[in-house]
Design an enzyme around this catalytic site. Structure first.
Site, PDB file in Angstrom:
ATOM      1  N   HIS A 112       0.857  -1.189   0.000  1.00  0.00           N
ATOM      2  CA  HIS A 112       0.000   0.000   0.000  1.00  0.00           C
ATOM      3  C   HIS A 112       0.887   1.230   0.000  1.00  0.00           C
ATOM      4  CE1 HIS A 112      -2.713   3.140   1.064  1.00  0.00           C
ATOM      5  NE2 HIS A 112      -2.372   3.181   2.343  1.00  0.00           N
ATOM      6  N   HIS A 162       1.216   5.751  -1.010  1.00  0.00           N
ATOM      7  CA  HIS A 162       0.576   7.037  -1.246  1.00  0.00           C
ATOM      8  C   HIS A 162       1.232   7.698  -2.464  1.00  0.00           C
ATOM      9  CE1 HIS A 162      -0.650   7.381   3.302  1.00  0.00           C
ATOM     10  NE2 HIS A 162      -1.217   6.374   2.686  1.00  0.00           N
ATOM     11  N   TYR A 179       2.489 -15.205 -21.039  1.00  0.00           N
ATOM     12  CA  TYR A 179       3.644 -14.315 -20.881  1.00  0.00           C
ATOM     13  C   TYR A 179       4.624 -14.870 -19.864  1.00  0.00           C
ATOM     14  CZ  TYR A 179       6.368 -10.107 -19.940  1.00  0.00           C
ATOM     15  OH  TYR A 179       7.378  -9.216 -19.792  1.00  0.00           O
TER      16      TYR A 179
END
Length: 217
Positions: A96, A98, A213
């Site tokens: 996570h 910002h 891929y």
């Protein structure tokens, strides 16, 4: 020399990944957080500690029920979000951040426009989870909903979150998402022009091709 445990190895990888988010400009200060699951233990970055100060003795681990089982430092404030993803998906690792461009896009749209085919690597069009207070169960629930059939999403006025089978995969998805957000913002900033977008059919075609891929034959 004593044999290292899987938890020790995983913690070292987690710290390296967390430091990478700051080194590559995806977080500022102690914002953002990382987790990795080893069996029934989820290792997480601690709250309010700069990543460059973390060492082998600073490991923080919790059970899937949120009970702390390892370490003395306080787990990240976004623990509910990480646990929701570990419980509700097949995630082994969660990142996570910002990141600037991801956060900017989260304030503009409810879904990242299909500016590039690599959206397929995240499972399809990237949704934006509605705003909720950071660290709340509400945010965790909204994020999990935005991640349905996806491996990454944006969090309104907050940032981005991705997950994967490994820390490297989760991080690569975060970096890819930030890059797509940057491309879209750059393209839409040209006066008098609007960026061309892919269709859902074109994205589905890419999704099929991505299944083959990689380095394998």
């Amino acid at each position: 020399m004593a044999e290292r445990s899987p938890l020790e190895d995983a913690w070292d990888e987690l710290v390296a990944t967390a430091r990478r988010t700051t080194d590559e400009g995806l977080v500022v200060g102690t914002s953002g957080n990382v987790s990795v699951r080893v069996g029934d233990t989820v290792l997480v970055t601690p709250s309010g500690v700069p990543y460059d100060r973390l060492g082998p003795g600073d490991a923080v681990g919790v059970g899937l029920d949120g009970r702390q089982v390892l370490g003395e430092l306080k787990p990240t404030s976004e623990l509910p979000l990480h646990l929701a993803i570990h419980r509700g998906t097949d995630a082994t690792a969660v990142v996570h951040t910002h990141a600037v461009h991801a956060t900017a896009v989260s304030t503009l749209v409810t879904e990242l426009p299909l500016i590039h085919y690599m959206a397929a690597a995240l499972g399809g069009p990237v949704r934006v989870a509605p705003y909720a207070l950071y660290g709340s169960d509400e945010l965790a629930g909204l994020t999990l909903r935005a991640l349905r059939d996806r491996t990454g999403c944006l969090l309104r006025n907050h940032g981005a979150v991705t997950y994967g089978a490994t820390l490297d995969q989760a991080y690569d998805r975060t970096a890819q998402l930030e890059w797509m957000c940057r491309v879209w913002l750059a393209a839409r900033s040209v006066p008098g022009l609007a960026p061309s977008l892919l269709s859902r059919e074109e994205l589905d075609e890419v999704s099929s091709k991505l299944r083959d891929y990689g380095p394998g034959r």
